[in-house]
Design a protein around this motif. Structure first.
Motif, PDB file in Angstrom:
ATOM      1  N   ALA A 133       0.856  -1.137   0.257  1.00  0.00           N
ATOM      2  CA  ALA A 133      -0.167   0.443  -0.451  1.00  0.00           C
ATOM      3  C   ALA A 133       0.995   1.895   0.362  1.00  0.00           C
ATOM      4  CB  ALA A 133      -0.843   0.155   1.568  1.00  0.00           C
ATOM      5  N   PHE A 134       1.839   1.027   0.740  1.00  0.00           N
ATOM      6  CA  PHE A 134       2.523   2.483   1.086  1.00  0.00           C
ATOM      7  C   PHE A 134       3.700   2.848   0.178  1.00  0.00           C
ATOM      8  CE2 PHE A 134       1.512   3.109   5.082  1.00  0.00           C
ATOM      9  CZ  PHE A 134       1.004   4.233   5.253  1.00  0.00           C
ATOM     10  N   GLY A 135       3.922   1.081  -1.223  1.00  0.00           N
ATOM     11  CA  GLY A 135       4.520   1.209  -2.080  1.00  0.00           C
ATOM     12  C   GLY A 135       3.325   1.975  -3.126  1.00  0.00           C
ATOM     13  N   ASN A 136       2.366   2.037  -3.130  1.00  0.00           N
ATOM     14  CA  ASN A 136       1.636   2.458  -4.333  1.00  0.00           C
ATOM     15  C   ASN A 136       1.569   4.334  -3.834  1.00  0.00           C
ATOM     16  OD1 ASN A 136       0.831   0.524  -6.500  1.00  0.00           O
ATOM     17  ND2 ASN A 136       0.176  -0.153  -4.716  1.00  0.00           N
ATOM     18  N   THR A 155      -3.213  -3.030 -10.624  1.00  0.00           N
ATOM     19  CA  THR A 155      -2.558  -1.511 -11.026  1.00  0.00           C
ATOM     20  C   THR A 155      -1.580  -1.256  -9.810  1.00  0.00           C
ATOM     21  OG1 THR A 155      -4.468  -0.503 -12.270  1.00  0.00           O
ATOM     22  CG2 THR A 155      -2.902   0.820 -11.008  1.00  0.00           C
ATOM     23  N   LEU A 156      -2.000  -2.203  -8.648  1.00  0.00           N
ATOM     24  CA  LEU A 156      -1.208  -2.214  -7.241  1.00  0.00           C
ATOM     25  C   LEU A 156      -0.259  -3.033  -7.238  1.00  0.00           C
ATOM     26  CD1 LEU A 156      -4.752  -1.559  -4.789  1.00  0.00           C
ATOM     27  CD2 LEU A 156      -2.930   0.026  -5.341  1.00  0.00           C
ATOM     28  N   LEU A 157      -0.663  -4.192  -7.841  1.00  0.00           N
ATOM     29  CA  LEU A 157       0.294  -5.340  -7.539  1.00  0.00           C
ATOM     30  C   LEU A 157       1.930  -5.120  -8.891  1.00  0.00           C
ATOM     31  CD1 LEU A 157      -1.943  -7.966  -7.091  1.00  0.00           C
ATOM     32  CD2 LEU A 157      -1.143  -6.624  -5.404  1.00  0.00           C
ATOM     33  N   ASN A 158       2.384  -4.036  -8.427  1.00  0.00           N
ATOM     34  CA  ASN A 158       3.239  -3.565  -9.533  1.00  0.00           C
ATOM     35  C   ASN A 158       4.160  -4.223  -8.782  1.00  0.00           C
ATOM     36  OD1 ASN A 158       4.529  -0.953  -8.276  1.00  0.00           O
ATOM     37  ND2 ASN A 158       1.762  -0.796  -8.108  1.00  0.00           N
ATOM     38  N   PRO A 159       5.563  -3.888  -9.401  1.00  0.00           N
ATOM     39  CA  PRO A 159       6.458  -4.497  -9.092  1.00  0.00           C
ATOM     40  C   PRO A 159       7.541  -3.673  -8.031  1.00  0.00           C
ATOM     41  CG  PRO A 159       7.198  -4.849 -10.916  1.00  0.00           C
ATOM     42  CD  PRO A 159       5.985  -4.042 -10.892  1.00  0.00           C
ATOM     43  N   TYR A 160       7.719  -2.303  -7.594  1.00  0.00           N
ATOM     44  CA  TYR A 160       7.645  -1.557  -6.878  1.00  0.00           C
ATOM     45  C   TYR A 160       7.146  -1.645  -5.716  1.00  0.00           C
ATOM     46  CZ  TYR A 160       9.125   2.692  -4.074  1.00  0.00           C
ATOM     47  OH  TYR A 160       9.260   3.468  -3.137  1.00  0.00           O
ATOM     48  N   ALA A 161       5.279  -2.163  -6.012  1.00  0.00           N
ATOM     49  CA  ALA A 161       4.942  -2.298  -4.749  1.00  0.00           C
ATOM     50  C   ALA A 161       5.174  -3.283  -3.700  1.00  0.00           C
ATOM     51  CB  ALA A 161       3.395  -1.784  -4.803  1.00  0.00           C
ATOM     52  N   LEU A 162       4.835  -4.588  -4.768  1.00  0.00           N
ATOM     53  CA  LEU A 162       4.848  -5.631  -4.486  1.00  0.00           C
ATOM     54  C   LEU A 162       6.983  -5.834  -3.917  1.00  0.00           C
ATOM     55  CD1 LEU A 162       4.162  -7.762  -7.643  1.00  0.00           C
ATOM     56  CD2 LEU A 162       2.829  -7.227  -4.744  1.00  0.00           C
ATOM     57  N   LEU A 163       8.141  -5.362  -4.250  1.00  0.00           N
ATOM     58  CA  LEU A 163       9.366  -4.920  -3.366  1.00  0.00           C
ATOM     59  C   LEU A 163       8.646  -4.278  -1.811  1.00  0.00           C
ATOM     60  CD1 LEU A 163      12.547  -5.443  -3.337  1.00  0.00           C
ATOM     61  CD2 LEU A 163      12.023  -3.260  -4.497  1.00  0.00           C
ATOM     62  N   GLY A 164       8.086  -3.128  -1.927  1.00  0.00           N
ATOM     63  CA  GLY A 164       7.691  -3.024  -1.006  1.00  0.00           C
ATOM     64  C   GLY A 164       6.943  -3.413   0.441  1.00  0.00           C
ATOM     65  N   GLY A 165       6.351  -5.043   0.042  1.00  0.00           N
ATOM     66  CA  GLY A 165       5.491  -5.839   0.908  1.00  0.00           C
ATOM     67  C   GLY A 165       6.777  -6.730   1.275  1.00  0.00           C
TER      68      GLY A 165
END
Length: 331
Positions: A133-136, A155-165
């Motif tokens: 969430a915070f990555g997005n 849209t929320l499951l992008n590589p940058y956000a998943l890396l944040g997870g």
């Protein structure tokens, strides 16, 4: 300083407090089936966070309430666009809380194993999804001129956000393992310390990659400082863990989470939710804020009651500060 900026800072502080305190809760919950070799071990781990986990969640409630009152446009866009992930987090937290309360209500191994799984998943999902969430939020999501989210779940499951997870999961696991090595004694302490040392190189590497990418794409000069300090704190915490200095190791992981979260909020400001569609559609501390009167009343309420809440929670940690052992439980 304008009240909109004050409340942006206060909301950032609330999220920092939540991630530092609930972070080790999540870590302990995920580690429950890994470090808990028998029911006594698992009871020790649950008892380590038992007196404080529900108090730690107050930080989330206050952060959500403060966002709703201070920045209603931010709250509306966030909860409509991130509805499914936030619903999953809410359900996970509910199931996790019920599991803590019901696990000991029936003397059955099968019963306890079921609730242990609930604690595990109820800790794992928020630990990952908060990072997503915070990555997005920092990277920006598609928002139109009416400040409505126009993307979808993918849209929320992008590589940058998943890396944040992965980063939040890794930091919380390390934070939880260090907490257990500080709060317990005996086999649980030994296994927690060994696990912290094993996972620390991976956590350091993943966190470093995420923070560097964040700085290269969204960073500001000041946040290079907080990023560097976060890296130093993490390495120092890991070094303290290797030397058996558990108190300093816990302080290191806590400071890392503080500085990493502060970096994200500093990179975000003056936006509260950037639009990837057009910068003109971004939500800012100005166009998403409540009226000055509302912010003034909230400031007085916060000034009166925040010290009371902090004093009570600090007292709770002081009362339950001693290490836990197998002896009282096994008898």
């Amino acid at each position: 300083m304008e009240l909109t900026t004050v409340w942006f800072i206060l909301i950032g502080v609330l999220w920092i407090g939540y991630f530092v305190l609930e972070g080790f809760d999540f870590g302990v919950g995920v580690l429950l089936p890994i470090l808990g070799k028998d029911n006594t071990d698992r009871r020790i781990m649950i008892n380590a966070i038992g007196p404080v986990w529900d108090g730690n969640e107050v930080w989330l409630l206050v952060a959500g309430g403060a966002t709703f009152a201070a920045f209603p446009e931010w709250y509306a866009t966030l909860f409509s666009g991130f509805y499914l992930p936030l619903l999953l987090i809410l359900l996970a937290l509910i199931v996790r809380g019920v599991a803590f309360e019901f696990r000991a209500k029936h003397d059955s191994d099968r019963w306890r194993r079921g609730w242990d799984q609930a604690i595990f998943w109820g800790s794992l999902l928020p630990a990952v999804l908060w990072g997503v969430a915070f990555g997005n939020i920092v990277a920006g999501v598609p928002i139109d001129a009416q400040h409505e989210y126009t993307g979808n779940l993918l849209t929320l499951l992008n590589p940058y956000a998943l890396l944040g997870g992965l980063v939040t999961l890794g930091l919380f696991l390390l934070h939880g393992a260090v907490f257990l090595s500080l709060k317990t004694d005996g086999d649980v302490r030994t296994r927690a310390r060994a696990l912290a040392l094993r996972i620390s190189p991976v956590v350091v590497a993943v966190a470093a990659v995420f923070l560097v990418i964040t700085q290269l794409t969204h960073g500001k000069p000041i946040t290079w400082v907080t990023t560097a300090l976060a890296a130093v704190a993490l390495v120092a915490g890991v070094g303290a863990a290797f030397r058996g200095r558990e108190g300093w190791a816990f302080a290191g992981t806590a400071v890392t989470i503080v500085l990493a979260t502060a970096t994200l909020f500093l990179d975000l400001w003056p936006n509260v939710m950037p639009s990837s569609t057009s910068a003109l559609y971004s939500l800012t501390v100005t166009n998403a804020a409540s009226s000055p009167y509302t912010l003034t009343v909230m400031t007085w309420v916060a000034a009166i009651f925040t010290p009371v809440v902090l004093a009570y929670q600090g007292w709770t940690y002081w009362v339950f500060r001693k290490r836990l052992t197998r002896t009282p439980i096994a008898q």
